[in-house]
Design a protein around this motif. Sequence first.
Motif, short mmCIF file in Angstrom:
data_model
loop_
_atom_site.label_atom_id
_atom_site.label_comp_id
_atom_site.label_asym_id
_atom_site.label_seq_id
_atom_site.Cartn_x
_atom_site.Cartn_y
_atom_site.Cartn_z
N UNK A 157 -0.21 1.69 5.48
CA UNK A 157 -1.37 2.47 5.31
C UNK A 157 -1.52 3.95 4.05
N UNK A 158 -2.31 3.50 3.78
CA UNK A 158 -2.02 4.74 1.63
C UNK A 158 -3.17 5.39 1.59
N UNK A 159 -2.95 6.64 1.58
CA UNK A 159 -4.34 7.79 1.57
C UNK A 159 -5.18 7.79 0.62
N UNK A 160 -3.73 7.45 -1.06
CA UNK A 160 -4.08 7.16 -2.28
C UNK A 160 -5.78 6.96 -2.32
N UNK A 161 -5.90 5.38 -1.19
CA UNK A 161 -7.25 4.74 -1.55
C UNK A 161 -7.50 3.70 -3.00
N UNK A 162 -6.23 3.77 -3.38
CA UNK A 162 -6.70 2.75 -4.80
C UNK A 162 -7.45 1.07 -3.96
N UNK A 163 -8.43 0.61 -5.11
CA UNK A 163 -9.44 -0.05 -4.10
C UNK A 163 -8.47 -1.71 -4.54
N UNK A 164 -7.66 -1.46 -6.28
CA UNK A 164 -7.17 -2.58 -5.63
C UNK A 164 -5.30 -3.23 -5.86
N UNK A 165 -5.48 -2.36 -4.56
CA UNK A 165 -3.83 -2.29 -3.91
C UNK A 165 -3.76 -3.40 -3.25
N UNK A 166 -2.89 -4.40 -3.48
CA UNK A 166 -2.34 -5.71 -3.07
C UNK A 166 -2.07 -5.56 -1.55
N UNK A 167 -1.94 -4.22 -1.23
CA UNK A 167 -0.91 -3.95 0.26
C UNK A 167 -2.13 -3.71 1.43
N UNK A 168 -3.19 -3.87 0.91
CA UNK A 168 -4.19 -3.76 2.13
C UNK A 168 -4.54 -4.56 3.52
N UNK A 169 -4.12 -6.55 2.89
CA UNK A 169 -4.28 -6.90 3.70
C UNK A 169 -3.27 -6.65 4.75
N UNK A 170 -2.21 -5.74 4.97
CA UNK A 170 -1.23 -5.81 5.74
C UNK A 170 -1.35 -5.01 6.65
N UNK A 171 -2.63 -4.33 6.96
CA UNK A 171 -3.92 -3.33 7.71
C UNK A 171 -3.77 -4.23 8.98
#
Length: 370
Positions: free
Chosen positions: A88-102
Amino acid sequence: MFSFRSIRLAMERDPRIAAELRKGRGAASNPDNRFDRLARHAVDDGWNMAEEMTPVRTEVTIETPRTVITRNASPDLSFDRSINPYRGCEHGCIYCYARPSHAYLGLSPGLDFETKLIARPDAPKVLEAELRKPRYRCAPIAIGTNTDPYQPIEKDHRIMRGILEVLQAFRHPVGIITKGTLIERDIDILSEMAGQGLAAVGISVTTLDPDLARRLEPRVPSPARRLAVIERLARAGIPVRLMASPIIPGLTDHEIEKIVQAGADAGAIAASMITLRLPIEVAGLFRDWLAEHCPDRAARVMARVTEMHGGKEYQSDFGTRMSGTGIYADLLKQRFRRARRAAGLTKDLAKLNTDAFRLPPRVGDQMTLL
């Protein structure tokens, strides 16, 4: 029977989370992850529970990993191993491709990704054990390829600092990607390693517009501050690559030349570009973001995105997933190549040194005479 807390949690997972409850966050919703067998939906039963709603807070959970070096065989990547100090990442970039890993953790790629974080404080100790294994063969380790190692919670947990201390002791090469200014804290280690050809850094700059950056990347340092990081690292003798990533068609693509030149002026010696990627849940989250923040350009942006991915929002094919295909994608590549030439950034970073790797002595080890 539902408790007040269960009702509040259900409402927090509803896509219609009020803006005042998610101030400083990237995602507007917290959709169920794709592995959930049950879906949650908020229902107005006539009871006014508004007083139960509270702002979304950052929560950090501790994880004890068995291994920390992750391997990959992707032909799109220049490295075969990486480390993630945090999930997870608190930066919160809306486009982050890593989001699905959560979703693999049973959490949502939406607000959960940027508020329910997992820290791995034992990572340095586990890394040392892995590097000491007889079968280990040295090759550059990449850090920051999934979530940012210098996100705000690193200030307290200092996991990245510990990892760098281990790599320094082993004389092990490392490449770091970040948007965080906390990397300046570790200039002492990185400068010494860079002097031996063991370290290089990539700094991501998506836009030079501070207002747009604040909405796209709500808890990331401003573009000007990131350029200042490039300058400080470069002054310390650390090779830096300006990463114009991601380029968002119809939103930030007009800035390609200015971003590359700004990186060169700050001291970057190389530059790279990746176009917007919207895998799995990221596509829906990004569409919601566009509807809220850029409704006048939402249709144009998504039209360009689908144009670059064969009529789809995303294609995961190796070789093209990071650059797209078609006339518009080719135009972006041509512009970027011209921008690099104009800024004098035609060369890539030098390969990191793997010949210096050695096992440092442990307390109690017998020293050799020669």
